[in-house]
Write a protein that holds these residues in place. Structure first.
Motif, PDB file in Angstrom:
ATOM      1  N   UNK A   1      35.367   0.261  44.763  1.00  0.00           N
ATOM      2  CA  UNK A   1      34.522   1.455  44.465  1.00  0.00           C
ATOM      3  C   UNK A   1      35.058   2.560  44.351  1.00  0.00           C
ATOM      4  N   UNK A   2      35.954   2.586  43.663  1.00  0.00           N
ATOM      5  CA  UNK A   2      36.459   3.662  42.683  1.00  0.00           C
ATOM      6  C   UNK A   2      35.571   4.039  41.640  1.00  0.00           C
ATOM      7  N   UNK A   3      34.963   2.797  41.128  1.00  0.00           N
ATOM      8  CA  UNK A   3      34.184   2.906  39.879  1.00  0.00           C
ATOM      9  C   UNK A   3      33.270   3.971  39.779  1.00  0.00           C
ATOM     10  N   UNK A   4      32.367   4.422  40.993  1.00  0.00           N
ATOM     11  CA  UNK A   4      31.505   5.452  40.744  1.00  0.00           C
ATOM     12  C   UNK A   4      32.311   6.600  40.503  1.00  0.00           C
ATOM     13  N   UNK A   5      33.326   7.119  40.914  1.00  0.00           N
ATOM     14  CA  UNK A   5      34.223   8.326  40.899  1.00  0.00           C
ATOM     15  C   UNK A   5      34.602   8.174  39.159  1.00  0.00           C
ATOM     16  N   UNK A   6      34.982   7.026  39.026  1.00  0.00           N
ATOM     17  CA  UNK A   6      35.642   6.753  37.519  1.00  0.00           C
ATOM     18  C   UNK A   6      34.271   7.278  36.505  1.00  0.00           C
ATOM     19  N   UNK A   7      33.205   6.571  36.970  1.00  0.00           N
ATOM     20  CA  UNK A   7      32.138   6.670  35.841  1.00  0.00           C
ATOM     21  C   UNK A   7      31.718   8.437  35.928  1.00  0.00           C
ATOM     22  N   UNK A   8      31.803   8.764  36.896  1.00  0.00           N
ATOM     23  CA  UNK A   8      31.390  10.292  36.939  1.00  0.00           C
ATOM     24  C   UNK A   8      32.332  11.109  36.218  1.00  0.00           C
ATOM     25  N   UNK A   9      33.840  10.687  36.284  1.00  0.00           N
ATOM     26  CA  UNK A   9      34.767  11.391  35.727  1.00  0.00           C
ATOM     27  C   UNK A   9      34.805  11.256  34.039  1.00  0.00           C
ATOM     28  N   UNK A  10      34.384   9.930  33.756  1.00  0.00           N
ATOM     29  CA  UNK A  10      34.154   9.922  32.335  1.00  0.00           C
ATOM     30  C   UNK A  10      32.819  10.338  31.755  1.00  0.00           C
ATOM     31  N   UNK A  11      31.932  10.672  32.468  1.00  0.00           N
ATOM     32  CA  UNK A  11      30.880  11.526  32.034  1.00  0.00           C
ATOM     33  C   UNK A  11      31.045  12.986  31.743  1.00  0.00           C
ATOM     34  N   UNK A  12      31.940  13.473  32.804  1.00  0.00           N
ATOM     35  CA  UNK A  12      32.380  14.813  32.870  1.00  0.00           C
ATOM     36  C   UNK A  12      33.191  15.009  31.559  1.00  0.00           C
ATOM     37  N   UNK A  13      34.026  14.416  31.138  1.00  0.00           N
ATOM     38  CA  UNK A  13      35.099  14.442  30.306  1.00  0.00           C
ATOM     39  C   UNK A  13      34.209  14.366  28.810  1.00  0.00           C
ATOM     40  N   UNK A  14      33.296  13.479  28.774  1.00  0.00           N
ATOM     41  CA  UNK A  14      32.299  12.995  27.680  1.00  0.00           C
ATOM     42  C   UNK A  14      31.728  14.420  27.119  1.00  0.00           C
TER      43      UNK A  14
END
Length: 282
Positions: A98-111
């Motif tokens: 469940x690090x994936x929601x954090x990673x998903x949010x980070x990807x969306x911010x970076x993009x």
């Protein structure tokens, strides 16, 4: 009767709660996780190919290399997920997964897809804190096999976040069920041998349960997830995704008579509160 679509936030949270049933299915059916993965991918794929001819035509006539890549990522992700569950303690594996929601949010911010508000980031932090409280009392001891398992689970989480990023883009021009079908095609073929290998030793209830698992998790759960994913901000979807942990914990109490301490209940409350406030904030 006209179909009334559910609110997008409710769809994501409902999907997360449905995903919490996965462990119950696997335990009650005494089914290897590779076989469960096979049912999860093969059953929805077959049903959509048979009963949704318009989707079938679109999938086989409108090729998408990016979605084919995402389907391949799903196969690798599930294999790593199986390795993580096999080599690392379940409680630790869940934390890493469940690090994936954090990673998903980070990807969306970076993009540049989203600039989440401080409130949304705080709610995401509240959900993560709840996850941490649910792990209260868990001993963390490291050895080479366990470390490899947790590393496998982290890469699986990273790939899942990447897939959610890809699918969110695809959902702007495709229906949720088309994305479900594309996601299942390659994985269904890869994991079908696991089903066939174990099938002769399964009872009828196990087979029926496996098919039900595929329909509930692979078709309904992911259909709701993709429906909501196209309509809510990535950070909000990430908060709501922690409903899976809440669902799994509560089902453990109800179905398997597991005991929770006051700290565990506090963690569950944090996740539920974060999800409720995230829905209102969107």
């Amino acid at each position: 009767m006209k179909f009334v679509a559910p609110p997008a936030e409710l769809a994501v949270f409902s999907a997360a709660c449905i995903f919490g049933l996965a462990g119950v299915f696997v335990k009650l059916l005494e089914m290897p996780v590779t076989v469960a993965a096979g049912f999860r991918l093969f059953v929805p794929g077959v049903l959509l190919l048979l009963f949704a001819p318009s989707l079938r035509r679109r999938v086989f006539t409108h090729h998408s290399p990016l979605l084919l890549l995402a389907s391949a990522i799903t196969v690798v992700r599930i294999l790593l997920w199986v390795a993580g569950l096999s080599w690392a303690p379940l409680s630790k594996a869940v934390v890493v997964l469940f690090s994936w929601p954090l990673l998903f949010t980070l990807m969306s911010i970076v993009a540049g897809q989203e600039r989440p508000s401080l409130r949304t980031l705080a709610l995401l932090g509240l959900a993560v804190a709840g996850l941490g409280l649910l792990q209260h009392g868990t001993e963390w001891r490291w050895d080479s096999r366990e470390t490899l398992g947790l590393l496998s689970m982290f890469v699986s989480a990273l790939l899942f976040a990447g897939n959610m990023f890809i699918y969110r883009q695809a959902l702007q021009s495709r229906s949720p069920m088309e994305v479900v079908l594309r996601d299942c095609l390659l994985g269904g073929v890869v994991f079908l041998p696991f089903i066939l290998w174990y099938l002769p030793g399964f009872s009828v209830p196990q087979v029926v349960g496996g098919v039900g698992y595929g329909v509930l998790i692979g078709l309904l759960g992911y259909g709701l997830l993709y429906y909501g994913l196209a309509r809510v901000k990535p950070s909000v979807a990430s908060v709501l995704a922690y409903g899976e942990v809440l669902s799994a914990v509560l089902l453990g109490v109800v179905v398997f008579d597991e005991r929770l301490s006051a700290v565990h209940w506090l963690g569950a409350g944090c996740i539920l509160l974060a999800a409720a406030l995230a829905r209102r904030a969107h």
